[in-house]
Design a protein around this motif. Structure first.
Motif, PDB file in Angstrom:
ATOM      1  N   MET A 236       0.836  -1.199   0.000  1.00 22.89           N
ATOM      2  CA  MET A 236       0.000   0.000   0.000  1.00 22.89           C
ATOM      3  C   MET A 236       0.871   1.248   0.000  1.00 22.89           C
ATOM      4  SD  MET A 236      -3.018  -0.550   2.821  1.00 22.89           S
ATOM      5  CE  MET A 236      -4.501  -1.486   2.472  1.00 22.89           C
ATOM      6  N   GLU A 237       0.305   2.331  -0.479  1.00 22.55           N
ATOM      7  CA  GLU A 237       0.940   3.631  -0.289  1.00 22.55           C
ATOM      8  C   GLU A 237       0.830   3.984   1.201  1.00 22.55           C
ATOM      9  OE1 GLU A 237       2.587   5.276  -2.530  1.00 22.55           O
ATOM     10  OE2 GLU A 237       2.070   3.880  -4.141  1.00 22.55           O
ATOM     11  N   ASN A 238       1.803   4.742   1.716  1.00 17.26           N
ATOM     12  CA  ASN A 238       1.819   5.078   3.143  1.00 17.26           C
ATOM     13  C   ASN A 238       0.536   5.740   3.607  1.00 17.26           C
ATOM     14  OD1 ASN A 238       4.374   4.027   3.427  1.00 17.26           O
ATOM     15  ND2 ASN A 238       5.411   5.997   3.195  1.00 17.26           N
ATOM     16  N   ILE A 239       0.003   6.644   2.807  1.00 18.45           N
ATOM     17  CA  ILE A 239      -1.204   7.370   3.197  1.00 18.45           C
ATOM     18  C   ILE A 239      -2.400   6.423   3.321  1.00 18.45           C
ATOM     19  CG2 ILE A 239      -1.833   8.002   0.815  1.00 18.45           C
ATOM     20  CD1 ILE A 239      -2.761  10.723   1.970  1.00 18.45           C
ATOM     21  N   ASP A 240      -2.462   5.420   2.449  1.00 22.20           N
ATOM     22  CA  ASP A 240      -3.551   4.445   2.505  1.00 22.20           C
ATOM     23  C   ASP A 240      -3.385   3.509   3.693  1.00 22.20           C
ATOM     24  OD1 ASP A 240      -4.758   5.456   0.170  1.00 22.20           O
ATOM     25  OD2 ASP A 240      -3.403   4.280  -1.087  1.00 22.20           O
ATOM     26  N   PHE A 241      -2.144   3.104   3.950  1.00 21.06           N
ATOM     27  CA  PHE A 241      -1.872   2.236   5.100  1.00 21.06           C
ATOM     28  C   PHE A 241      -2.279   2.919   6.402  1.00 21.06           C
ATOM     29  CE2 PHE A 241       0.831   0.724   8.541  1.00 21.06           C
ATOM     30  CZ  PHE A 241       0.675  -0.660   8.440  1.00 21.06           C
ATOM     31  N   ASP A 242      -1.938   4.189   6.553  1.00 22.35           N
ATOM     32  CA  ASP A 242      -2.272   4.924   7.777  1.00 22.35           C
ATOM     33  C   ASP A 242      -3.776   5.076   7.963  1.00 22.35           C
ATOM     34  OD1 ASP A 242       0.378   5.166   8.432  1.00 22.35           O
ATOM     35  OD2 ASP A 242       0.604   7.199   7.643  1.00 22.35           O
ATOM     36  N   LYS A 243      -4.516   5.138   6.854  1.00 22.35           N
ATOM     37  CA  LYS A 243      -5.972   5.230   6.948  1.00 22.35           C
ATOM     38  C   LYS A 243      -6.582   3.915   7.431  1.00 22.35           C
ATOM     39  CE  LYS A 243      -6.701   8.789   3.406  1.00 22.35           C
ATOM     40  NZ  LYS A 243      -7.188   9.050   2.020  1.00 22.35           N
ATOM     41  N   VAL A 244      -6.011   2.804   6.969  1.00 20.92           N
ATOM     42  CA  VAL A 244      -6.524   1.483   7.344  1.00 20.92           C
ATOM     43  C   VAL A 244      -6.111   1.114   8.773  1.00 20.92           C
ATOM     44  CG1 VAL A 244      -6.472  -0.996   6.800  1.00 20.92           C
ATOM     45  CG2 VAL A 244      -6.560   0.688   4.959  1.00 20.92           C
ATOM     46  N   TYR A 245      -4.922   1.587   9.179  1.00 21.33           N
ATOM     47  CA  TYR A 245      -4.385   1.220  10.495  1.00 21.33           C
ATOM     48  C   TYR A 245      -4.073   2.476  11.322  1.00 21.33           C
ATOM     49  CZ  TYR A 245      -3.886  -3.323   8.260  1.00 21.33           C
ATOM     50  OH  TYR A 245      -4.124  -4.501   7.599  1.00 21.33           O
ATOM     51  N   PRO A 246      -5.108   3.155  11.826  1.00 23.41           N
ATOM     52  CA  PRO A 246      -4.884   4.338  12.670  1.00 23.41           C
ATOM     53  C   PRO A 246      -4.563   3.920  14.116  1.00 23.41           C
ATOM     54  CG  PRO A 246      -7.230   4.026  12.305  1.00 23.41           C
ATOM     55  CD  PRO A 246      -6.536   2.927  11.565  1.00 23.41           C
ATOM     56  N   ILE A 247      -3.379   3.317  14.274  1.00 15.95           N
ATOM     57  CA  ILE A 247      -2.936   2.786  15.567  1.00 15.95           C
ATOM     58  C   ILE A 247      -1.849   3.696  16.126  1.00 15.95           C
ATOM     59  CG2 ILE A 247      -1.836   0.828  16.723  1.00 15.95           C
ATOM     60  CD1 ILE A 247      -3.092  -0.987  14.599  1.00 15.95           C
ATOM     61  N   PHE A 248      -2.006   4.078  17.391  1.00 18.21           N
ATOM     62  CA  PHE A 248      -1.085   5.028  18.012  1.00 18.21           C
ATOM     63  C   PHE A 248      -0.511   4.461  19.309  1.00 18.21           C
ATOM     64  CE2 PHE A 248      -3.711   7.467  15.180  1.00 18.21           C
ATOM     65  CZ  PHE A 248      -2.855   8.424  14.654  1.00 18.21           C
ATOM     66  N   LEU A 249       0.537   5.104  19.775  1.00 19.49           N
ATOM     67  CA  LEU A 249       1.250   4.687  20.983  1.00 19.49           C
ATOM     68  C   LEU A 249       1.174   5.797  22.019  1.00 19.49           C
ATOM     69  CD1 LEU A 249       3.002   2.255  21.938  1.00 19.49           C
ATOM     70  CD2 LEU A 249       5.001   3.513  21.109  1.00 19.49           C
ATOM     71  N   TYR A 250       0.806   5.438  23.230  1.00 21.18           N
ATOM     72  CA  TYR A 250       0.641   6.399  24.323  1.00 21.18           C
ATOM     73  C   TYR A 250       2.000   6.987  24.725  1.00 21.18           C
ATOM     74  CZ  TYR A 250      -1.184   8.161  28.820  1.00 21.18           C
ATOM     75  OH  TYR A 250      -1.573   8.945  29.882  1.00 21.18           O
ATOM     76  N   GLY A 251       2.038   8.301  24.911  1.00 22.24           N
ATOM     77  CA  GLY A 251       3.267   8.966  25.344  1.00 22.24           C
ATOM     78  C   GLY A 251       4.120   9.397  24.174  1.00 22.24           C
ATOM     79  N   GLY A 252       4.905  10.434  24.382  1.00 16.24           N
ATOM     80  CA  GLY A 252       5.770  10.947  23.326  1.00 16.24           C
ATOM     81  C   GLY A 252       7.137  10.304  23.339  1.00 16.24           C
ATOM     82  N   LYS A 253       8.044  10.929  22.612  1.00 17.09           N
ATOM     83  CA  LYS A 253       9.413  10.438  22.520  1.00 17.09           C
ATOM     84  C   LYS A 253      10.040  10.347  23.908  1.00 17.09           C
ATOM     85  CE  LYS A 253      13.876  11.747  20.516  1.00 17.09           C
ATOM     86  NZ  LYS A 253      14.605  12.785  19.740  1.00 17.09           N
ATOM     87  N   ASP A 254      10.700   9.221  24.196  1.00 14.28           N
ATOM     88  CA  ASP A 254      11.401   8.953  25.458  1.00 14.28           C
ATOM     89  C   ASP A 254      10.459   8.826  26.654  1.00 14.28           C
ATOM     90  OD1 ASP A 254      13.918   8.936  24.212  1.00 14.28           O
ATOM     91  OD2 ASP A 254      14.098  11.110  24.397  1.00 14.28           O
ATOM     92  N   PHE A 255       9.156   8.664  26.384  1.00 17.31           N
ATOM     93  CA  PHE A 255       8.198   8.472  27.478  1.00 17.31           C
ATOM     94  C   PHE A 255       8.418   7.099  28.109  1.00 17.31           C
ATOM     95  CE2 PHE A 255       3.995   7.250  29.158  1.00 17.31           C
ATOM     96  CZ  PHE A 255       3.685   8.366  29.924  1.00 17.31           C
ATOM     97  N   ASN A 256       8.523   7.052  29.433  1.00 15.62           N
ATOM     98  CA  ASN A 256       8.759   5.792  30.145  1.00 15.62           C
ATOM     99  C   ASN A 256       7.506   4.926  30.157  1.00 15.62           C
ATOM    100  OD1 ASN A 256      11.511   6.058  30.912  1.00 15.62           O
ATOM    101  ND2 ASN A 256      10.925   7.550  32.476  1.00 15.62           N
ATOM    102  N   PRO A 257       7.645   3.610  30.340  1.00 12.76           N
ATOM    103  CA  PRO A 257       6.504   2.697  30.251  1.00 12.76           C
ATOM    104  C   PRO A 257       5.366   3.063  31.208  1.00 12.76           C
ATOM    105  CG  PRO A 257       8.546   1.463  30.310  1.00 12.76           C
ATOM    106  CD  PRO A 257       8.905   2.892  30.588  1.00 12.76           C
ATOM    107  N   ILE A 258       4.149   2.974  30.695  1.00 13.44           N
ATOM    108  CA  ILE A 258       2.970   3.200  31.533  1.00 13.44           C
ATOM    109  C   ILE A 258       2.399   1.877  32.035  1.00 13.44           C
ATOM    110  CG2 ILE A 258       1.291   3.229  29.625  1.00 13.44           C
ATOM    111  CD1 ILE A 258      -0.170   5.458  31.190  1.00 13.44           C
ATOM    112  N   VAL A 259       2.829   0.763  31.409  1.00 16.48           N
ATOM    113  CA  VAL A 259       2.443  -0.568  31.883  1.00 16.48           C
ATOM    114  C   VAL A 259       3.688  -1.441  31.981  1.00 16.48           C
ATOM    115  CG1 VAL A 259       0.081  -0.503  30.997  1.00 16.48           C
ATOM    116  CG2 VAL A 259       1.912  -1.376  29.543  1.00 16.48           C
ATOM    117  N   ALA A 260       3.615  -2.458  32.852  1.00 14.05           N
ATOM    118  CA  ALA A 260       4.721  -3.398  33.027  1.00 14.05           C
ATOM    119  C   ALA A 260       4.205  -4.814  32.811  1.00 14.05           C
ATOM    120  CB  ALA A 260       5.319  -3.258  34.425  1.00 14.05           C
TER     121      ALA A 260
END
Length: 300
Positions: A236-260
């Motif tokens: 897929m083109e990147n733009i199409d892939f991002d539309k199909v898989y709008p999956i995100f990660l909690y916290g920004g760069k260098d954010f420490n784990p929120i779960v263990a």
């Protein structure tokens, strides 16, 4: 829009795993679930850190295993005391856990009666309280699934290639609407919040050809999901892939784990104690342990 009121907690649990993809005579028994008040403490942890109150517990119940039967009774008592729905998904000790757990996941999702849910495998705990404003911002801006990081967040702009092959195909990038949320191309069975409909569609559009999800693709349902996602990313083109898989990660760069991740298992063998196969397996493990000790001493 997502809120605490329209989000339900789905906990998936089992105290026995049969994993023939590694060893057809090996059964893994959970040490974690034997701890006194284990489930009570888990529920307390999730309630405190998320402020969510509506729970479903789904048990991948190996009906022909003694430890699993004891655990089922324990869950019935705890759920009765806590006013929690227990959904029992029966399976057999000779049914590979990649299949039986995946079935339990899907049955648990069907039982969710709210628009959003917090997915939780039992061997995780929160280490920090959730920021619901951050969660709302993710879903307002098109997110359908927000994963909670189990390791420190690092920006990864391309596949990690080691020794001539892709060792890690998760890419993590900054998103354009919040510096404390990252974009991911990867699904994980680690804790996440998702729109129920999106997760149901994600789990239903993949191939469940056992043992398709062995190796780098991960265990249980995450294997076939990541197998499909990687296929789509290559095609897929990147733009199409991002539309199909709008999956995100909690916290920004260098954010420490929120779960263990606190899972711990011990093996038991279904072969006879004095069988040749058992003795060979034992010798191999002993030799590997000796080899590791030797290499460690040699490196000093």
């Amino acid at each position: 829009m997502i809120s605490k009121e329209n989000t339900q907690v789905l906990i998936i649990t089992s105290n026995v795993k049969y994993i023939p993809e590694f060893d057809k005579d090996l059964v893994a028994n959970s040490i974690t679930t034997r701890k006194k008040d284990f489930i009570k403490n888990l529920i307390k942890n999730i309630k405190y850190h998320s402020n969510l109150k509506d729970f479903i517990i789904t048990h991948d119940f190996k009906i022909d295993n003694k430890e699993s039967c004891f655990y089922q009774n324990y869950l019935k008592n705890i759920c009765s005391q806590e006013g929690i729905k227990l959904l029992t998904s029966p399976s057999s000790i000779k049914m590979p856990s990649q299949i039986s757990a995946t079935i339990a996941f899907k049955r648990g999702l069907e039982a969710v009666n709210k628009e959003y849910f917090l997915f939780w495998e039992h061997d995780h705990i929160f280490t920090k309280k959730l920021d619901w404003d951050l969660i709302k911002d993710c879903f307002i801006n098109g997110g359908k699934m927000l994963r909670f990081n189990r390791k420190k967040n690092k920006i990864v702009n391309e596949f990690s290639i080691q020794k001539g092959f892709i060792e890690n195909f998760e890419m993590i990038k900054e998103c354009d609407f919040n510096k404390n949320i990252l974009k991911s191309n990867f699904y994980s069975n680690g804790p996440f919040i998702s729109e129920k409909k999106y997760c149901k569609d994600l789990w239903n559009r993949i191939d469940y050809m056992y043992p398709l999800w062995n190796g780098n693709f991960g265990g249980f349902i995450e294997g076939p999901v990541n197998h499909r996602m990687l296929y789509d990313q290559f095609n897929m083109e990147n733009i199409d892939f991002d539309k199909v898989y709008p999956i995100f990660l909690y916290g920004g760069k260098d954010f420490n784990p929120i779960v263990a991740h606190k899972g711990d298992y011990e093996p038991s063998y279904t072969v006879n104690l004095f069988s040749a196969k058992f003795i060979i397996q034992l010798l191999k493990k002993s030799l590997n342990s000796i080899r590791k000790i030797f290499l460690k001493l040699k490196s000093k």
